[in-house]
Design an enzyme around this catalytic site. Sequence first.
Site, PDB file in Angstrom:
ATOM      1  N   SER A   1     -26.590  61.471  54.856  1.00 56.82           N
ATOM      2  CA  SER A   1     -25.635  62.614  54.282  1.00 56.82           C
ATOM      3  C   SER A   1     -24.385  61.640  53.922  1.00 56.82           C
ATOM      4  CB  SER A   1     -25.118  63.261  55.349  1.00 56.82           C
ATOM      5  OG  SER A   1     -25.690  63.782  55.871  1.00 56.82           O
TER       6      SER A   1
ATOM      7  N   GLY B   1     -22.045  58.213  63.061  1.00 59.92           N
ATOM      8  CA  GLY B   1     -20.656  59.445  62.979  1.00 59.92           C
ATOM      9  C   GLY B   1     -20.688  59.429  62.055  1.00 59.92           C
TER      10      GLY B   1
ATOM     11  N   ASN C   1     -25.325  68.976  54.582  1.00 59.76           N
ATOM     12  CA  ASN C   1     -25.668  68.640  56.142  1.00 59.76           C
ATOM     13  C   ASN C   1     -24.641  69.886  57.314  1.00 59.76           C
ATOM     14  OD1 ASN C   1     -25.751  67.933  58.935  1.00 59.76           O
ATOM     15  ND2 ASN C   1     -25.095  66.280  58.371  1.00 59.76           N
TER      16      ASN C   1
ATOM     17  N   CYS D   1     -24.407  68.249  61.455  1.00 60.60           N
ATOM     18  CA  CYS D   1     -24.054  67.049  62.710  1.00 60.60           C
ATOM     19  C   CYS D   1     -23.179  67.258  63.703  1.00 60.60           C
ATOM     20  CB  CYS D   1     -23.029  66.120  61.342  1.00 60.60           C
ATOM     21  SG  CYS D   1     -23.043  64.889  62.643  1.00 60.60           S
TER      22      CYS D   1
ATOM     23  N   ILE E   1     -35.266  70.522  61.895  1.00 62.41           N
ATOM     24  CA  ILE E   1     -33.777  70.341  63.105  1.00 62.41           C
ATOM     25  C   ILE E   1     -33.064  68.934  62.978  1.00 62.41           C
ATOM     26  CG2 ILE E   1     -34.851  71.877  64.294  1.00 62.41           C
ATOM     27  CD1 ILE E   1     -34.868  69.378  66.561  1.00 62.41           C
TER      28      ILE E   1
ATOM     29  N   GLY F   1     -38.330  66.814  63.734  1.00 63.79           N
ATOM     30  CA  GLY F   1     -37.972  66.356  65.013  1.00 63.79           C
ATOM     31  C   GLY F   1     -39.076  65.430  65.755  1.00 63.79           C
ATOM     32  N   GLY F   2     -39.296  65.039  65.810  1.00 61.33           N
ATOM     33  CA  GLY F   2     -39.811  64.250  66.902  1.00 61.33           C
ATOM     34  C   GLY F   2     -41.065  63.700  66.302  1.00 61.33           C
TER      35      GLY F   2
END
Length: 568
Positions: A53, A80, A134, A137, A202, A260-261
């Site tokens: 991002s 961050g 995005n 976050c 996600i 996601g995973g």
Amino acid sequence: MKKTLRETLEKNHCKKEIPLYLSTVSGVITTNKNIINFVDKKVKEIDIITTKSYQVTPNLGNREPILCETEMGNFGNSVGLRNPGLEKAIIDVKELKDNNIEAFLNVSVSANTIEDFITLCKAFNNIADSIELNFSCPHASKGFGSSIGCDINIASEYVKEIKNSISDFKSLLFIKLTPNVENIGEIAKACIANGADGIVAINTVGPIVHIDPVSKTPILQNKLGGKGGMSGNWVYQRALECVKEIRENIGDEPILLGMGGVDNGLKARAMVEVGCDAVGIGSAFARVKQPNWSNYLKAIKQEYKTNKIESNKYLIHERQMEYKDMKINSIAYHGNDTIIIELDKNLSCKAGEFAFLWLPGIGEKPFTLSNDEPVTFVIKRRGEFTKALWDLNIGDTVFVRGIYGSELENRVSENALLIAGGTGVAVLPSLCKKLKKEKTKLQILVGTSEVSNKDALLEYALAPMGDFKCVCDDGVVARVLNEIDTIDIDKDINAYLVGPEIFMANAAKKLIDRGFNKENIYLSMEKSTRCGVGMCGECVCGEVLTCQSGTFLKYEYLEEFAPEVIKR
Ligand SMILES: Cc1cc2nc3c(=O)[nH]c(=O)nc-3n(C[C@H](O)[C@H](O)[C@H](O)COP(=O)(O)OP(=O)(O)OC[C@H]3O[C@@H](n4cnc5c(N)ncnc54)[C@H](O)[C@@H]3O)c2cc1C
Ligand SMILES: Cc1cc2nc3c(=O)[nH]c(=O)nc-3n(C[C@H](O)[C@H](O)[C@H](O)COP(=O)(O)O)c2cc1C
Ligand code: FES
């Protein structure tokens, strides 16, 4: 397919057997131009490349630790939003397009105002195949992502204003949503109704505080008490629920990129069955070595078709980010700014490998082991973390994770020349050990700026290994390199250079000017290294992740893939 994702996906919607399209996810591996190029050219199984991002202004992000793994495959992160800012990002993205990137390029952007999002969209419109906003976050400061994606009215307003601000919106517009809401489907529907072309979901779950089982303290270093978003195995079920709910709400047409995973083809199939058009693979990359990426993803695509698990053999089945507690046995001071810290445990470490030292609540950094029995580090005082190490006492506890990297792979030679500057000398003991095993005769040159000490750094360990000479700078930077003018050049000698980049570049130049064979020169590259497990993309040199491949690279490789490192 890659350029016209929408058309292809639409066409494939009508078919019974939908092929599996794979994407990288924002913030994992494809975080810089070099790795994006590598994935595009060498990992053809990736159909969509998503960038880190980008924000309008550069952001250094949080200090390390930025990533943790409290159980195998369960990750936490608080990077961050580290990114180079719009000015640099636009140059990189344009260069990728000019070099005819083949994959569909999804540029992720992050902001906390509509105006900044518009600036970012205007800059990437026409260049990116899609722009991913995005909105999600979870660990940025107040006003950032999460508050946009958590509120249906704010999300709608942002999408509408951004979409309307650009009359000629050529790139597709995707919205990345957070799972940390109870109405992700409704929010997705509102984003589509206001002009988005697709939804990405996600983002990470949480944030939660990730506690290290050994020190019983938070691992991640940030102003939120160590909170960080969850990714990997433990978010898969939530991801599946979310994409199902989103598809049910947005209808058949809008694009849905799910993640996601996901780490195998069966999980990818389940994501497609509940409505995804393409599936993102993120944290799983931390468990696969870079040379296996392509085969791993091929296996996922195969499993997706056959339902038979084949990708497992490429995954690392152990927790790689485990900390061990060690006590300081001794501290020796060398000059004004360097210490040698000896700990009370052993850890096998070879030339090209390294470990991280962690002080809870203070930070974490990578260091070479100058000895592995017991673990010993040579540390030069530079900034916040190394200053904190300087202040430690005998008996204090430190935490070590690793080993990372890989052992140097070299051509065996009869003779070798080793040249070290600064704390690069820490690499020499393990290197000498390896070369001695190969029955190589060693000539060792060590440069030091320190004039007050009679002995060179680690002289006690290195002098017995071969023909050893230490040269003090005496005010002439890297004076040791003048020795190259006087040595015998034999085309069969290997040269191993360790130290600051400029030092190694100058040494290599001098050797080559004197007729040394380029093929036989190896440099130890200590690139900024933040995660150690191949996830953040930070340590890339040329196109390899040095946290996996090891620090030693051949001169010829650098000449071809990272010429900026050696052209001085
Ligand atoms: C694989 C690897 C092995 C390493 N081995 C050793 C080692 O054996 N001994 C050792 O002393 N250091 C080693 N380093 C470097 C060490 O990690 C840095 O010194 C440390 O990150 C500095 O942290 P800090 O918080 O003190 O400084 P920061 O606050 O991060 O930086 C302070 C200042 O130091 C500069 N700086 C930071 N890192 C480096 C660096 N790598 N080289 C030169 N300047 C830097 C910064 O630009 C800044 O100006 C290694 C690095 C890598 C990647
Ligand atoms: C180290 C790391 C950095 C990330 N950075 C970003 C980011 O900059 N922007 C973003 O939208 N998502 C970011 N994410 C979230 C991922 O893109 C992805 O949505 C999430 O990790 C779930 O997928 P996974 O379980 O396959 O990793 C990051 C995740 C990780 C682990
Ligand atoms: S990929 Fe993160 S340090 Fe190598």
